[in-house]
Design an enzyme around this catalytic site. Structure first.
Site, PDB file in Angstrom:
ATOM      1  N   ASP A  11       0.737  -1.217  -0.082  1.00 29.09           N
ATOM      2  CA  ASP A  11      -0.066  -0.017   0.005  1.00 29.09           C
ATOM      3  C   ASP A  11       0.938   1.272   0.077  1.00 29.09           C
ATOM      4  OD1 ASP A  11      -2.244  -1.511   0.096  1.00 29.09           O
ATOM      5  OD2 ASP A  11      -2.158  -1.463   2.482  1.00 29.09           O
ATOM      6  N   ASP A 130     -13.706  -4.494  -1.451  1.00 26.36           N
ATOM      7  CA  ASP A 130     -13.348  -4.364  -0.091  1.00 26.36           C
ATOM      8  C   ASP A 130     -14.767  -4.631   0.348  1.00 26.36           C
ATOM      9  OD1 ASP A 130     -11.060  -3.350  -0.380  1.00 26.36           O
ATOM     10  OD2 ASP A 130     -11.449  -1.284  -0.760  1.00 26.36           O
TER      11      ASP A 130
END
Length: 271
Positions: A11, A130
């Site tokens: 990330d 998600d």
């Protein structure tokens, strides 16, 4: 038997790798080029780069990182975050990405998946979901969230996965918001339900805390070994790949250790 993949996830925000818990409490985890080189040398099957800032500036920074990494490593690169249109995908591919991941933009305009697949092939299109469990509903349910896990779309995550595969997504990156960064293990029930529902590979993400958990989510007999069964009473195949972040970034294990342990549990891995 098809080999399962171990995929480090980086990330990236403002040129640095970061990590949080349940998408919150972000902390610095290192230099992305240095980490990518380490994971490549240690036997990672792929690398995933996710721009968690997702602004034009942060995406430009991420693409610069991808160019540097692509010049040094020799494994597939997946780039996600801020990919809103076909031109964004083209920029990522030109920077060295082998495939791209989309989440919010696909939820806002599902036809984007078909456009991307038509331009580059379904194998280059990864749908990132998600997913978070919905409290208070009668049956166990997960909704798909957008905008970095902040917005509940109220769209059933499993139905969304099925629809996305029909539109052209060639792979599902399944992120459990509930498990993310906790070290408590992957959401096996969610993973099994997605695996049963779609004909494309599924990457399990969120919650890896030890080697047994990584091997477990990859095993074809995962539900039986965990003493659980899927919602239709059948043992589901394991995930096609496992995404790992915190365990690797903070030096708790290595790719080689993960693969060696998984192999002892009966998982077919690449060496």
């Amino acid at each position: 038997m098809q080999a399962k993949r171990i995929i480090p996830c980086l990330d990236v925000d403002d040129g640095r790798v970061v990590k949080g818990i349940k998408f919150k409490g972000i902390q610095d985890a290192g230099d992305p080029v240095e980490l990518a080189r380490r994971y490549n040398d240690d036997g990672a099957d792929e690398l995933t780069f996710l721009d968690i800032g997702a602004s034009y500036k942060s995406r430009a920074t991420l693409l610069d990182v991808v160019r540097k990494v692509a010049a040094e490593v020799f494994i597939p690169l997946c780039v996600g975050g801020g990919i809103r249109k076909l031109d964004d995908m083209r920029e990522a591919m030109n920077a060295g990405a082998d495939k791209v991941s989309v989440c919010t933009s696909a939820l806002q305009r599902p036809g984007l998946l078909s456009e991307m697949a038509a331009a580059y092939g379904s194998q280059c299109v990864v749908l990132s979901i998600d997913a978070k469990r919905v409290e208070g509903s009668g049956d166990l349910r997960w909704n798909a969230f957008s905008h970095g896990g902040r917005t509940d779309t109220r769209l059933d995550a499993i139905k969304w996965a099925v629809w996305a595969a029909e539109l052209g997504a060639g792979e599902i990156l399944l992120n459990s918001i509930d498990a993310d960064g906790t070290g408590g293990g992957y959401d096996l029930e969610l993973t099994r339900r997605i695996l049963e529902a779609v004909p494309v590979p599924v990457i399990a993400s969120g919650g890896a805390g030890n080697l047994d958990q990584i091997a477990g989510v990859l095993l074809s007999t995962a539900s039986a070994e965990m003493g659980e069964m899927s919602h239709n009473g059948k043992s589901a195949p394991g995930a096609d790949a496992a995404l790992v972040a915190s365990l690797l970034h903070f030096g708790k294990t290595t790719i080689r250790e993960i693969k060696k342990h998984a192999e002892t549990k009966g998982v077919c891995v690449r060496w």
